[in-house]
Design a protein around this motif. Sequence first.
Motif, PDB file in Angstrom:
ATOM      1  N   MET A   1      14.144  29.921  28.879  1.00 16.30           N
ATOM      2  CA  MET A   1      14.374  28.777  28.049  1.00 16.30           C
ATOM      3  C   MET A   1      13.811  27.525  28.703  1.00 16.30           C
ATOM      4  O   MET A   1      14.454  26.493  28.800  1.00 16.30           O
ATOM      5  CB  MET A   1      15.869  28.618  27.718  1.00 16.30           C
ATOM      6  CG  MET A   1      16.753  28.447  28.948  1.00 16.30           C
ATOM      7  SD  MET A   1      18.526  28.067  28.613  1.00 16.30           S
ATOM      8  CE  MET A   1      18.534  26.608  27.603  1.00 16.30           C
TER       9      MET A   1
ATOM     10  N   GLU B   1      20.703  33.700  34.824  1.00 16.11           N
ATOM     11  CA  GLU B   1      21.227  33.994  33.487  1.00 16.11           C
ATOM     12  C   GLU B   1      20.732  35.351  32.989  1.00 16.11           C
ATOM     13  O   GLU B   1      21.480  36.107  32.374  1.00 16.11           O
ATOM     14  CB  GLU B   1      20.817  32.897  32.497  1.00 16.11           C
ATOM     15  CG  GLU B   1      21.556  32.951  31.165  1.00 16.11           C
ATOM     16  CD  GLU B   1      20.965  33.930  30.162  1.00 16.11           C
ATOM     17  OE1 GLU B   1      21.695  34.357  29.251  1.00 16.11           O
ATOM     18  OE2 GLU B   1      19.776  34.287  30.277  1.00 16.11           O
TER      19      GLU B   1
ATOM     20  N   GLU C   1      21.588  27.477  25.145  1.00 14.54           N
ATOM     21  CA  GLU C   1      20.464  28.112  24.456  1.00 14.54           C
ATOM     22  C   GLU C   1      20.841  28.952  23.235  1.00 14.54           C
ATOM     23  O   GLU C   1      22.014  29.151  22.925  1.00 14.54           O
ATOM     24  CB  GLU C   1      19.698  28.990  25.443  1.00 14.54           C
ATOM     25  CG  GLU C   1      20.514  30.154  25.931  1.00 14.54           C
ATOM     26  CD  GLU C   1      19.740  31.063  26.869  1.00 14.54           C
ATOM     27  OE1 GLU C   1      18.515  31.169  26.761  1.00 14.54           O
ATOM     28  OE2 GLU C   1      20.384  31.697  27.720  1.00 14.54           O
TER      29      GLU C   1
HETATM   30 ZN   LIG Z   1      17.879  32.583  27.979  1.00 17.51          ZN
END
Ligand SMILES: [Zn+2]
Length: 417
Positions: free
Chosen positions: A91, A124, A152
């Motif tokens: 992201m 993550e 996100e």
């Molecule tokens: Zn992500």
Amino acid sequence: MSETTVGEADCARWVADRLQEVGYATEYVESGMPGRGNVFARLAGSDPTRGALLVHVHLDVVPAQAEDWSVHPFSGAVRDGFVWGRGAVDMKDMAGMVLALARQFKRDGTVPPRDIVFAFLADEEAGGTWGSHWLVEHRPDLFEGVTEAVGEVGGFSLTVDRPDGTVRRLYLVETAEKGLSWMRLTCDATAGHGSFLHTDNAVTEIAAAVARIGAHKFPLVMTESVAQFLTALSEETGLDFSPETPDLETALFKIGNLARIIGATLRDTANPTMLSAGYKANVIPQQAEAVIDCRVLPGRQKEFEATIDELIGPNVTREWITHLDAYETTFDGDLVDAMNDAVVAHDADGRTVPYMLSGGTDAKAFAKLGIRCFGFAPLQLPPDLDFAALFHGVDERVPVESIVFGTRVLDHFLRHC
Ligand SMILES: [Zn+2]
């Protein structure tokens, strides 16, 4: 800027430098394992009595094999109106928007309505063990006073056709996530010679249990987030997406490939993914094992486990290898109003709608602190872009215009949060 960073710690330090450069006091935290770097910075708001807003992004990405790609996956190439590279939508897009706005706010002397905590996190993609979950457990002080969070997999547009021939852009705000649980099944039986009569066979038992789970269809359950999403979808398209629709999962593909995510939020799933047993062709092993990937809807854990117990039978035992709870918040309140206002200010035909993500994000960790979590990383996407396929996909990329739009919306949102 053209600097290159390698690994999370390097990237986190680079982010910290960019924040310090404009006057932030930053905290760099390595989460129990060298190299797993996280960075925090706080921007004071005008009303200290209000709870703070956490704006979180992750700096890690999944791997990429350069030979499969049209450009080098770590080049960040700008071509044909897109930024290309691993992390473009998952992201680094949001990370870039947030970093740019955090710097701009400090330079301008912008004072948001409430404290904003900016968090740039590690790990993550591997479940947040050395990022969000570690921080929540070992450094809850970093989230002091935080009541709400945005992160996100939400805020992107889905263009749908309306009955009058016009289109409508829905902006999907993530308000819920299914649980993520990996279950190990074990069967202990009696070892023996493969040539003898043998009724107590661990391989036979585990295979039967796995087959029953794999074939089971869990009931259709309308959670609040999914029900609201489907209602909005029916209103805009004039099509029937009610729970009574026969084969609703298939009907959802009328909205395009995003149905792969939405369709997975209508019921619990349990997919067998691993099997292991035995070490020689003529030896009946004493033990057999299997792993099942379970994705459970909010509020369904107990019923789900009861069903699994029935399916596995008395001779197979189960344990969780990984267990992250589902979460769900309501689509209302001042923060949701601020999201909607920000979207509509930059897209008069836009409409925000809640939805549930079938996978997981760092929000699962923050929800454990009682923080209301939303996925809101705004992007206005071209109608024909298969956005879902870009996540962890080859040639991951994001339109430059989408990022420009997203930055404007996020700017508006954070100034009015
Ligand atoms: Zn992500």
